[in-house]
Write a protein that holds these residues in place. Structure first.
Motif, mmCIF file in Angstrom:
data_model
loop_
_atom_site.group_PDB
_atom_site.id
_atom_site.type_symbol
_atom_site.label_atom_id
_atom_site.label_comp_id
_atom_site.label_asym_id
_atom_site.label_seq_id
_atom_site.Cartn_x
_atom_site.Cartn_y
_atom_site.Cartn_z
ATOM 1 N N ALA A 167 0.932 -1.205 0.139
ATOM 2 C CA ALA A 167 0.120 0.033 -0.126
ATOM 3 C C ALA A 167 0.740 1.164 0.114
ATOM 4 N N ILE A 168 1.776 1.396 0.749
ATOM 5 C CA ILE A 168 2.909 2.392 0.688
ATOM 6 C C ILE A 168 3.500 2.540 -0.504
ATOM 7 N N VAL A 169 4.020 1.392 -0.987
ATOM 8 C CA VAL A 169 4.662 1.617 -2.477
ATOM 9 C C VAL A 169 3.502 2.157 -3.370
ATOM 10 N N LEU A 170 2.506 1.664 -3.512
ATOM 11 C CA LEU A 170 1.441 2.053 -4.628
ATOM 12 C C LEU A 170 1.057 3.470 -4.314
ATOM 13 N N PHE A 171 1.052 4.067 -3.121
ATOM 14 C CA PHE A 171 0.684 5.285 -2.771
ATOM 15 C C PHE A 171 1.751 6.243 -3.200
ATOM 16 N N LEU A 172 3.127 5.917 -3.074
ATOM 17 C CA LEU A 172 4.059 6.957 -3.480
ATOM 18 C C LEU A 172 4.256 6.869 -4.959
ATOM 19 N N ARG A 213 3.895 10.324 -7.447
ATOM 20 C CA ARG A 213 5.069 10.469 -8.572
ATOM 21 C C ARG A 213 4.319 10.340 -9.949
ATOM 22 N N LEU A 214 3.559 9.655 -10.325
ATOM 23 C CA LEU A 214 2.791 9.692 -11.453
ATOM 24 C C LEU A 214 1.942 10.874 -11.453
ATOM 25 N N ALA A 215 1.227 11.211 -10.361
ATOM 26 C CA ALA A 215 0.427 12.476 -10.500
ATOM 27 C C ALA A 215 1.222 13.702 -10.816
ATOM 28 N N THR A 216 2.265 13.800 -10.045
ATOM 29 C CA THR A 216 3.050 14.866 -10.204
ATOM 30 C C THR A 216 3.838 14.871 -11.578
ATOM 31 N N TRP A 217 4.273 13.807 -12.263
ATOM 32 C CA TRP A 217 4.842 13.825 -13.627
ATOM 33 C C TRP A 217 3.562 14.080 -14.549
ATOM 34 N N LEU A 218 2.372 13.734 -14.434
ATOM 35 C CA LEU A 218 1.269 14.251 -15.405
ATOM 36 C C LEU A 218 1.173 15.578 -15.076
ATOM 37 N N ASP A 219 1.062 15.980 -13.869
ATOM 38 C CA ASP A 219 1.125 17.658 -13.889
ATOM 39 C C ASP A 219 1.945 18.566 -14.464
ATOM 40 N N ARG A 220 3.103 18.058 -14.488
ATOM 41 C CA ARG A 220 4.061 18.715 -15.281
ATOM 42 C C ARG A 220 3.998 18.803 -16.779
ATOM 43 N N ARG A 221 3.218 17.790 -17.219
ATOM 44 C CA ARG A 221 3.136 17.870 -18.787
ATOM 45 C C ARG A 221 1.648 18.300 -19.023
#
Length: 62
Positions: free
Chosen positions: A21-26, A30-38
Motif C-alpha cells: 500500500a505504501i509503495v502504491l501510494f508513493l 509520483r505519477l500524478a506529479t509527472w502528469l501535472d508537469r505535462r
C-alpha cells in the motif's frame, strides 16, 4: 485451520499489505506529479493574486 495458523495468515497478510500500500501510494503521487508537469498551463489551478485587466485600464490602481 487452527488458531495458530490463522494468526500466521493474518500476520503475513499484514506484513505484505502494508508495504504494498505504501509503495502504491508513493508511485501514484509520483505519477500524478509527472502528469501535472505535462499539462498545459490553462489546465493548472491559478494561484495567487488575479489581475483584473478592466480595472487596470480604468486606472483603479492609481
Amino acid at each position: 485451520m487452527t488458531y495458530d495458523e490463522l494468526l500466521w495468515v493474518i500476520g503475513l497478510t499484514a506484513l505484505l499489505t502494508a508495504p504494498l500500500a505504501i509503495v502504491l501510494f508513493l508511485w501514484g503521487r509520483r505519477l500524478a506529479t509527472w502528469l501535472d508537469r505535462r499539462l498545459p498551463p490553462r489546465h493548472l489551478i491559478a494561484r495567487g493574486v488575479r489581475i483584473n485587466r478592466d480595472a487596470e485600464k480604468e486606472g483603479v490602481h492609481d
